[in-house]
Design an enzyme around this catalytic site. Structure first.
Site, PDB file in Angstrom:
ATOM      1  N   GLU A 242       0.797  -1.222   0.000  1.00 15.22           N
ATOM      2  CA  GLU A 242       0.000   0.000   0.000  1.00 15.22           C
ATOM      3  C   GLU A 242       0.838   1.285   0.000  1.00 15.22           C
ATOM      4  O   GLU A 242       0.433   2.270  -0.600  1.00 15.22           O
ATOM      5  CB  GLU A 242      -0.925   0.003   1.227  1.00 15.22           C
ATOM      6  CG  GLU A 242      -1.945  -1.120   1.250  1.00 15.22           C
ATOM      7  CD  GLU A 242      -2.973  -1.003   0.133  1.00 15.22           C
ATOM      8  OE1 GLU A 242      -3.235   0.124  -0.321  1.00 15.22           O
ATOM      9  OE2 GLU A 242      -3.492  -2.055  -0.296  1.00 15.22           O
TER      10      GLU A 242
ATOM     11  N   SER B 286     -43.038 -24.588 -16.472  1.00 13.63           N
ATOM     12  CA  SER B 286     -44.346 -24.157 -16.981  1.00 13.63           C
ATOM     13  C   SER B 286     -44.768 -22.781 -16.475  1.00 13.63           C
ATOM     14  O   SER B 286     -45.698 -22.186 -17.034  1.00 13.63           O
ATOM     15  CB  SER B 286     -45.410 -25.184 -16.600  1.00 13.63           C
ATOM     16  OG  SER B 286     -45.165 -26.413 -17.244  1.00 13.63           O
TER      17      SER B 286
END
Length: 852
Positions: A99, A387
């Site tokens: 970092e 369905s």
């Protein structure tokens, strides 16, 4: 003259130079003013530098639709402060290397990092470390500056970072940073992260564990191993590479740590009200704000959930599904492998989500939500709708295009042939076929063959276009495998659909043809009362009011005693549709009233068959119990018939006006969109002159008595479909039930003399009735001419005697004469070869030939 010209030229150059200097000065003043303006704007938004302290965490509240507190977000914040001396050096080195490698030497900002980031943006290069220092990141998180990429916010971050460096030592800054940063799943600080992921104190973290913790901090919503283990490992390995690059560890140590497997402690169970809905709202917020703002920013989040409906839904699950299919063995306490389930209920008028179930047991925050589609970082599911897709892709478009509930198609198997593909013969779930049926009956009984033929009539692309208008955005239209096929008619999709999208689609019917965008958050306010987000209903007309009303009227029949969703029938107007996939992997029920629409799914996370579980088995009763309890005491509402709807009496077999030969038993009153009611009369019912002794056969001249009977005549003959039965391994014939009413093609075989046969003749009459042959043993001497008369009394049956090559269709109410010579001695099996129900397999018998 020459000297004068030179003076003039010099004067002109001086004038131009003066103008340039003035313009440059003006630009410098403007630029300086702009910079000062940005700095002033940045300074105005900063906290008091005289008392520089991080803001305390503020509780964020979620409210339900009644304004009652649903959840307190800060109650989930897990923070355990530690001193820097408790943090292992390899964890500190991991953060520094990945970092901010110059953390110990800069004064809050890293000019080299800023220049590198600028170069990266210009050249498109990729670097592992970012431009923001640890001090800047701490300033951003501690003071809630957010992540917006604006000059003002970046200046605020820089100014605070410089002030922080002046106020605290590097060790103090690093300690605050390590205790401040967010690691996902409500964990703040390295100590909470260590316990969350590995169940140990931070001081005990190994090198690969420390690298993983550091990697998660980059973006906990993406790199958490509980979210995506592969991505978390990749990020861990990147951190290890950076540590080796800057000499914090050796290359050998890095490679050894990269090979280490994940050994996670597992997330603890987290339970809170309406857990999956709260997770859904959290995902929504985290997609728009930083975790610090969501968990610590004191937000007021006003949601759409109705806790009354949510409670009734959860109780229905407990009363019905949990009792029938418990997740835990009561005797041993062991977890059982049972199907999962999900549900979404929403207001069809506004789209507000009123209840949500994302799984049968909630164990951890932001876990898999089976009710929503996977989008971005959201983890959801798509499943085959079966369905339940028929009203969306087949019937609604057909009604809109001019068909009606009275329109008739043939419920019989049809085989389609496509280039470079196997023939496709879609079958009904119960393998029974009824013949000529109306759209209304086909939808009530969830008939597959008719649904496919409807889509064939209107066109696959038309059906897909309407499904997309209804809000189904997961259809695949490009690539090798697409949804541009007839299989979409019965819910055979490439990817599938989500429960949320199915609820949205059915809301179109409940809302008179208007699609509403589902939403869970009404308004979000910050700690000062400012509105950050406000959602209003988004509506779009996608279907005519008349077509929506007719589809709803048809879907009411699904909940009638004869419909597949009869277990969901209420004592007030309601409609819905069941759905079960061909392989029994997925079961659905979507039901709605004027007040609410609820979509429900059931299946295994890793798809596999569910034995004897259909959309109406558990889901329909759960829907009924929850909705009935929620609506109790509320006024009964029904859908108001819109203008442009008319009634007409039709023949149910043809869909046209009754003709002179239509029996009154076929007359039906049906609804139509005005102007589309039939004008032609029935031509399906036709008379025929038959023999009185054989009323299913045409009369011959020699028949002494003739009568007139009414039959049906199809425009196209039905297809005789044959298939080997999976259980009996017998070749079975599938024909529609009304085949017995078909116009006869054979002439009377009673009033005709048989050919002369030299030898014994034996007449045998056998009845096929109630799933048995009577008699079921036939004995004849060798060489006998057998006149076998098969009477199908209660259904269409068949008679197959494979040893003699006999396989005949025997239609209901008729007698089939079969003549052959018993020229093979032995005992042979005969059986019914026309499928008429699951008990057809029991219809067997023995044909015994004695001698010679």
């Amino acid at each position: 003259m020459a000297r004068t010209a030179r003076r003039s030229a010099n004067t002109k150059r001086r004038r131009i130079l003066r103008y340039l200097l003035l313009a440059g000065g003006a630009l410098m003043i403007i630029g300086l003013g702009t910079v000062v303006g940005f700095i002033a704007a940045a300074m105005r938004g900063l906290p008091s530098l005289g008392a520089l302290e991080p803001n305390p965490a503020l509780t964020s509240f979620f409210y339900d639709c009644e304004g009652q507190v649903l959840a307190e977000v800060s109650g989930w914040e897990n923070r355990i402060p530690v001193e820097l001396s408790q943090v292992p050096q390899h964890l500190i080195d991991a953060f520094i290397a990945s970092e901010d490698i110059r953390f110990w030497t800069h004064y809050g900002i890293d000019l080299r990092g800023i220049l590198r980031a600028a170069y990266r943006d210009i050249m498109g290069a990729s670097f592992q470390e970012g431009a923001s220092t640890l001090t800047q990141q701490f300033a951003r998180n501690a003071f809630g500056l957010g992540y917006e990429k604006t000059i003002t916010r970046k200046l605020q971050e820089v100014i605070l970072a410089i002030q922080i460096e002046r106020k605290w030592t590097k060790e103090e800054i690093l300690t605050m940073y390590l205790n401040q940063i967010y690691f996902g799943h409500s964990a703040y600080g390295v100590q909470a992260a260590s316990q969350l992921y590995f169940g140990k104190d931070v001081s005990e973290l190994t090198l690969p564990e420390a690298a993983l913790v550091c990697g998660v901090a980059k973006n906990a919503n993406i790199y958490s191993p509980y979210v995506d283990a592969n991505r978390a490992i990749a990020r861990r390995n990147t951190v290890l590479t950076q540590m080796a690059r800057y000499g914090k560890i050796t290359a050998e140590q890095a490679e050894e740590a990269k090979a280490a497997p994940l050994s996670l402690s597992g997330l603890p169970a987290e339970n809170y009200p309406a857990a999956y809905f709260v997770d859904y709202v959290l995902e929504y917020l985290l997609d728009r704000f930083s975790p610090e703002i969501v968990y610590r920013g004191g937000l007021r989040v006003y949601t759409t959930i109705d806790m009354s409906l949510q409670s009734h839904l959860e109780q229905a699950y407990a009363d019905i599904l949990d009792k029938a299919l418990p997740l835990v063995d009561e005797a041993t306490g062991e977890a059982l492998s049972q199907p999962q389930s999900a549900a979404v209920f929403l207001d069809p008028e506004t789209g507000a989500i009123r209840a949500m179930i994302g799984g049968r047991k909630h164990q951890k925050k932001l876990e898999l939500n089976r009710a929503v589609p996977p989008r971005g970082s959201w983890e959801g599911t798509l499943r085959q709708p079966g369905s339940a897709f028929k009203p969306i892709v087949d019937y609604a478009p057909a009604i809109e295009l001019g068909w009606s509930p009275a329109s008739v198609l043939d419920d019989s198997v049809k085989t389609w042939y496509f280039p470079n593909q196997d023939p496709w013969s879609p079958e009904n779930y119960n393998r029974l076929y009824r013949g000529l049926v109306s759209f209304r009956e086909a939808l009530e009984l969830s008939i597959n063959t008719v649904a496919v033929k409807v889509l064939e009539q209107i066109g696959v692309e038309t059906g897909i276009r309407y499904a997309e208008r209804f809000g189904i955005d997961t259809l695949v239209k490009e690539g090798r495998y697409t949804d541009s096929s007839l299989a979409v008619a019965i819910g055979g999709l490439t990817q599938g659909v989500s429960v949320l999208d199915m609820a949205q689609a059915y809301a179109v019917f409940a809302n008179g043809g208007i699609r509403v965008e589902p939403f869970a958050v009404v308004r979000v306010e910050d700690k000062y009362g400012n509105t950050l987000i406000e959602n209003r209903p988004i509506r779009e007309v996608v279907l005519s009011e008349q077509a929506a009303y007719l589809v709803t009227d048809m879907l009411k029949g699904v909940l009638s005693p004869r419909g597949t969703g009869w277990r969901a029938q209420l004592d007030r107007p309601a409609a819905g549709k069941t759905g079960t996939t061909d392989n029994d992997h997925d079961a659905w029920f979507v039901g709605y009233t004027p007040e609410i629409v609820g979509a429900m799914w059931m299946g295994y996370d890793q798809p596999k068959p569910m034995n004897d579980i259909f959309g109406g088995t558990y889901l329909a009763p759960i829907w009924k119990q929850a909705v009935a309890a929620w609506l109790e005491g509320k006024p009964v509402q029904d859908w108001v018939q819109p203008p442009g709807i008319v009634k007409a009496v039709v023949c149910s077999v043809s869909g046209h006006l009754p003709g002179p030969h239509c029996p009154q038993s076929c007359w039906r009153e049906e609804l139509f969109i005005e102007g589309r009611q039939p004008l032609a009369t029935c031509s399906v019912h036709v008379p025929a002159v038959v023999c009185a002794r054989r009323p299913w056969q045409l009369a011959r001249p020699e028949c002494p008595e003739k009568i007139t009977q009414v039959f049906i005549r199809r425009s196209e003959p039905f297809e005789v479909f044959k298939k080997v039965d999976d259980k009996t391994n017998r070749l079975m014939t599938y024909i529609p039930a009304d085949a017995a009413d078909e116009y006869p093609t054979e002439y009377c075989d009673f009033h005709v003399e048989l050919p002369i046969y030299v030898g014994p003749t034996q007449e045998v009459v056998i009845a096929a009735y109630r799933w048995a042959f009577s008699p079921n043993v036939i004995t004849v001497p060798f060489g006998t001419r057998v006149i076998l008369k098969v009477q199908a009394q209660d259904a269409n049956h068949g008679f197959a005697l494979p040893a003699y090559g006999i396989d005949e269709i025997c239609l209901k109410g008729r007698q089939k004469t079969i003549i052959f010579v018993a020229d093979q001695p032995g005992t042979f099996t005969f059986y019914s070869s026309v499928y008429a129900g699951k008990d057809t397999a029991k219809m067997t018998g023995q044909f015994v030939v004695t001698g010679p």
